[in-house]
Design a protein around this motif. Sequence first.
Motif, mmCIF file in Angstrom:
data_model
loop_
_atom_site.group_PDB
_atom_site.id
_atom_site.type_symbol
_atom_site.label_atom_id
_atom_site.label_comp_id
_atom_site.label_asym_id
_atom_site.label_seq_id
_atom_site.Cartn_x
_atom_site.Cartn_y
_atom_site.Cartn_z
ATOM 1 N N GLN A 71 39.722 42.281 67.520
ATOM 2 C CA GLN A 71 40.497 41.343 66.818
ATOM 3 C C GLN A 71 41.807 40.950 67.591
ATOM 4 O O GLN A 71 42.175 39.791 67.374
ATOM 5 C CB GLN A 71 41.367 41.798 65.517
ATOM 6 N N ALA A 72 42.323 41.547 68.536
ATOM 7 C CA ALA A 72 43.352 41.110 69.579
ATOM 8 C C ALA A 72 42.486 40.532 70.730
ATOM 9 O O ALA A 72 42.589 39.380 70.920
ATOM 10 C CB ALA A 72 44.363 42.261 69.878
ATOM 11 N N PHE A 73 42.047 41.390 71.750
ATOM 12 C CA PHE A 73 41.572 40.956 72.737
ATOM 13 C C PHE A 73 40.442 39.960 72.651
ATOM 14 O O PHE A 73 40.369 39.141 73.402
ATOM 15 C CB PHE A 73 41.104 42.165 73.590
ATOM 16 N N LEU A 83 43.774 33.598 62.310
ATOM 17 C CA LEU A 83 44.359 34.655 62.568
ATOM 18 C C LEU A 83 45.495 35.300 61.465
ATOM 19 O O LEU A 83 45.733 36.570 61.491
ATOM 20 C CB LEU A 83 45.112 34.835 63.969
ATOM 21 N N THR A 109 53.707 40.717 65.117
ATOM 22 C CA THR A 109 53.874 41.969 64.059
ATOM 23 C C THR A 109 54.668 43.007 64.670
ATOM 24 O O THR A 109 55.469 43.437 63.968
ATOM 25 C CB THR A 109 52.251 42.451 63.993
ATOM 26 N N ASN A 131 40.157 37.836 70.394
ATOM 27 C CA ASN A 131 40.588 36.598 69.944
ATOM 28 C C ASN A 131 41.496 35.861 71.008
ATOM 29 O O ASN A 131 42.443 35.337 70.731
ATOM 30 C CB ASN A 131 41.569 36.534 68.562
ATOM 31 N N LEU A 173 45.635 38.751 60.168
ATOM 32 C CA LEU A 173 45.340 39.894 61.157
ATOM 33 C C LEU A 173 46.622 40.768 61.716
ATOM 34 O O LEU A 173 47.461 39.880 62.015
ATOM 35 C CB LEU A 173 44.375 39.422 62.229
ATOM 36 N N PHE A 174 46.681 41.987 61.451
ATOM 37 C CA PHE A 174 47.745 42.580 62.100
ATOM 38 C C PHE A 174 49.020 42.594 61.248
ATOM 39 O O PHE A 174 49.973 43.109 61.706
ATOM 40 C CB PHE A 174 48.043 42.529 63.446
ATOM 41 N N GLY A 230 45.230 36.359 70.274
ATOM 42 C CA GLY A 230 45.177 37.614 69.710
ATOM 43 C C GLY A 230 46.419 38.394 69.898
ATOM 44 O O GLY A 230 46.903 39.309 69.175
ATOM 45 N N ALA A 231 46.595 38.394 71.509
ATOM 46 C CA ALA A 231 47.824 39.036 71.699
ATOM 47 C C ALA A 231 49.122 38.455 71.206
ATOM 48 O O ALA A 231 50.115 39.456 70.947
ATOM 49 C CB ALA A 231 47.754 38.818 73.381
ATOM 50 N N GLN A 268 49.486 37.271 68.035
ATOM 51 C CA GLN A 268 49.330 37.506 66.695
ATOM 52 C C GLN A 268 49.897 39.365 66.750
ATOM 53 O O GLN A 268 50.531 39.237 65.887
ATOM 54 C CB GLN A 268 48.048 37.610 66.310
ATOM 55 N N VAL A 269 49.363 39.982 67.881
ATOM 56 C CA VAL A 269 50.007 41.254 67.925
ATOM 57 C C VAL A 269 51.694 41.324 68.095
ATOM 58 O O VAL A 269 52.378 42.292 67.433
ATOM 59 C CB VAL A 269 49.353 42.362 68.559
ATOM 60 N N PHE A 278 50.807 45.393 72.975
ATOM 61 C CA PHE A 278 49.721 46.267 72.577
ATOM 62 C C PHE A 278 50.311 47.801 72.603
ATOM 63 O O PHE A 278 49.809 48.441 71.823
ATOM 64 C CB PHE A 278 48.534 46.161 73.405
ATOM 65 N N GLN A 300 39.583 48.220 66.920
ATOM 66 C CA GLN A 300 40.115 47.170 66.193
ATOM 67 C C GLN A 300 40.755 46.337 66.876
ATOM 68 O O GLN A 300 40.573 44.902 67.258
ATOM 69 C CB GLN A 300 41.174 47.465 65.226
ATOM 70 N N ALA A 301 41.514 46.556 67.996
ATOM 71 C CA ALA A 301 42.361 45.853 68.939
ATOM 72 C C ALA A 301 41.382 45.080 69.788
ATOM 73 O O ALA A 301 41.380 43.800 70.120
ATOM 74 C CB ALA A 301 43.619 46.323 69.821
ATOM 75 N N VAL A 302 40.291 45.548 70.277
ATOM 76 C CA VAL A 302 39.351 44.962 71.272
ATOM 77 C C VAL A 302 38.597 43.819 70.551
ATOM 78 O O VAL A 302 38.431 42.740 70.943
ATOM 79 C CB VAL A 302 38.440 45.947 71.692
#
Lengths: 470, 470
Positions: free
Chosen positions: B74-76, B49, A128, B78, B52-53, A121-122, A124-125, A353, B70-72
């Motif tokens: 979808q990001a954290f 993923l 972006t 995942n 996502l984002f 997830g990190a 993926q961010v 983040f 959202q981040a908690v």
Amino acid sequence: MPESIDAPRLSLTSSEMRRLADHVVALVIERFDTKSDSPIGKRPTKAELEGLFAEPLPAKGDDPMRLIDQAVEQAFGNTIRVDHARYFAFVPAPNHFVGAMADALCAGFNAFAGTWMVGAGAAQVELTVMEWLRQIVGMPDGAGGLLVSGGSMANLTALVAAREAVLGEDFGHGAVYLSDQTHSSAIRALKVAGFAQRQIRVLPSDKSFRLPFSALQAAVSEDRAAGLCPFCAILNAGTTNTGAVDDFETIVPWARSEGLWIHADAAYGGLAAVSPNQKPKLAGLGEVDSMAIDPHKWLYAPIECGGVLMRDFSLLKRAFKILPDYLLDKERDAGEVDFCDHGIQLSRSFRAFKVWLMLKTFGVEAFAESVDHNVRLAEVAGERLVAKGFELAAPPSLGIVAFWHPEADSAAHRRAVDRLIEDGFAMASSTQLKGRTALRMCTLSPLATKEDVEQTVDKLAQFVLASRSH
Amino acid sequence: MPESIDAPRLSLTSSEMRRLADHVVALVIERFDTKSDSPIGKRPTKAELEGLFAEPLPAKGDDPMRLIDQAVEQAFGNTIRVDHARYFAFVPAPNHFVGAMADALCAGFNAFAGTWMVGAGAAQVELTVMEWLRQIVGMPDGAGGLLVSGGSMANLTALVAAREAVLGEDFGHGAVYLSDQTHSSAIRALKVAGFAQRQIRVLPSDKSFRLPFSALQAAVSEDRAAGLCPFCAILNAGTTNTGAVDDFETIVPWARSEGLWIHADAAYGGLAAVSPNQKPKLAGLGEVDSMAIDPHKWLYAPIECGGVLMRDFSLLKRAFKILPDYLLDKERDAGEVDFCDHGIQLSRSFRAFKVWLMLKTFGVEAFAESVDHNVRLAEVAGERLVAKGFELAAPPSLGIVAFWHPEADSAAHRRAVDRLIEDGFAMASSTQLKGRTALRMCTLSPLATKEDVEQTVDKLAQFVLASRSH
């Protein structure tokens, strides 16, 4: 086995955690509430701090609330506030509260952004965010990169990737070109990467503090004739001294035709491109091969947050990927980006983040407006400086103005910096330009006002003149 | 000038800040409260993923509370929890709450630890912390260093300083020695520093996974005879694969007599020396020339926090100091340490604060007890593994145990890692040892219990046997 194996160790209860967190939050909010009102901070001598914190390794514990108060007074209290609205020295660090909260969450969750396997997830961010940053600076589709600690690591990462891509393992014949206005971190990066002094050509800048194209062409020809391999030129997008921007539009196409790698140190100025009003000043920047940018400057992220962007993202992996046996588990799918393979760090915090959260919370238009404000403030400073009898070393550029007073000597300029700190209202710094001592203001804080800038100029005028030797 | 120049930009009120901070604090406390109870986390594929984002650069803003949620999710959400009590894979990252609060305060204050001029109080704390760390690992009085992002940067910083001190600018004849158990970051550091593959001698480890002294002696003699300059050996204090510790007591005195620089990669094991029970296992470590340590491992600091210690602190400055004109203001007194001159970063966050706050809050005795617990847990794992039919690749060492099941093939071992993640109870990882696939557990969390370890072993036994090809 001993009973104690499952006894609580280093433990806090939920209510102890809550109490500690509330204290930290109160201190942080107070800090933000006083960015314009508090004194600028302190610059104690070594002798004044001698003894503070100097104690044997503590055997037993103490109350963390008391310890934090001690640190706020004796550690944080003995620094100059780089986050202050009137910190105009060096390059200010006006962190935003939203970014600070993002860092707090990452520290609490201990987010790991090294591998896809553990931190998908990190990653993926970060993909972006790097895509957004690519768009802001105008690099072509397909360019990419990663976040690092700051401009120093960004320059190092990019220059090592360039070295590997162009020269390979035997690079003793390679030569690098840069102007005398280039940030010291670029030269340090070249040294770290193993380049000898004789491979680094520092060219005198022109009267606008830019790299002269003709001098670059001449140096490259000369080196080729001498059997060397000119491989890279480092251009600046916003020098630290004066905010000067090298002539990307002219130099980059020529460099490409010469097979020269162009690295842009855009750590200071690159992200000013978030504003459509500033982007034209950076014309041609997006065409470089690699670029250092610093979200902890113009996106107001808390330090540390730098970034590397590469025209060819795959070159990072080529330079940095090493796959040991104990990381084989992470290798599944080529589409899954392991950022640890694209740079120097394996354990990496989730820097993306804070950039994501700030851009999403405010939107780019708010950042563009703020950057325009920062740039305009340096122009305001320039007008006031001239009115107060200073001469500008160059027109204000990208939020930086450098200047001197014709009636004061070098020492008076340097003493004015000290006087300003003692006064406590603001801070500026000095530099050398064409052999002459200059003062500098960098108006990067979103909170700085016209009055902040003008009153700081007035104080500098007073202190420079009062500091003259008679 | 336009009215808008002093309009609020990117601003939050105190009550908005408070609301946001309370939300972050609640999330962080919940995270800490569930380190033993929550599932281990998720390892989604890239396809899962995708999307996502992935959105255009946001023009307008959004509610930061909603964005954090959202981040908690979808990001954290995942990622796999490296802070979990039963994360036994790779090297766990069991951050402590007190360290996380220290990071939150630093992000809020945007503490800058680059120069004495601007960050004197921070520098003073870092001097204290480095002195404590020096004492813990047993380096001689006068040794010193600085904090960096982690082991990768620590290895790089130390090896560049060694290269500069021993070989200077022309280092193409230098040769470096290390065992095949050395962490990939050391090899990457050598590449970054400009060493060619032919200068890096990777020696096969012995049956205890240590660097064989005789092989090192032979390689050095051979290279000398061939006209090369053997200049550095990298020894390990706690390898990633098995926790093996090289024979510092034998090798270091010999190396010194040979004029060889000894760098210790003690990123994993070095700080186990905080416990008097573990320190004898690291005998001789304190005599090395340079050392990488990682407070974000055994002092439970949040990532990022690594450290470099040098027997001769002044060699860092010799390798890294560059003084540009715009930093002349900072040069006042030789006693004032500018940490930016001792490493690669100029902008540096105040990492020393979290180490200081944790050591002061709990005292070293509590850390010693916790380290003993971690080490004992790997022994508990070893006993259970043997009872469950596994063979140990080596006796458990410094909290790491590597093992295989004689009735299962390589693929079954690797599939067991996936099965464990899917199961959600815990995580372990795999590696290769002497050509054979092994599983590993690293019991670094202070919160892990005997039951956590034993139940994880039981699940691994079940999954390895169930994953066999028939």
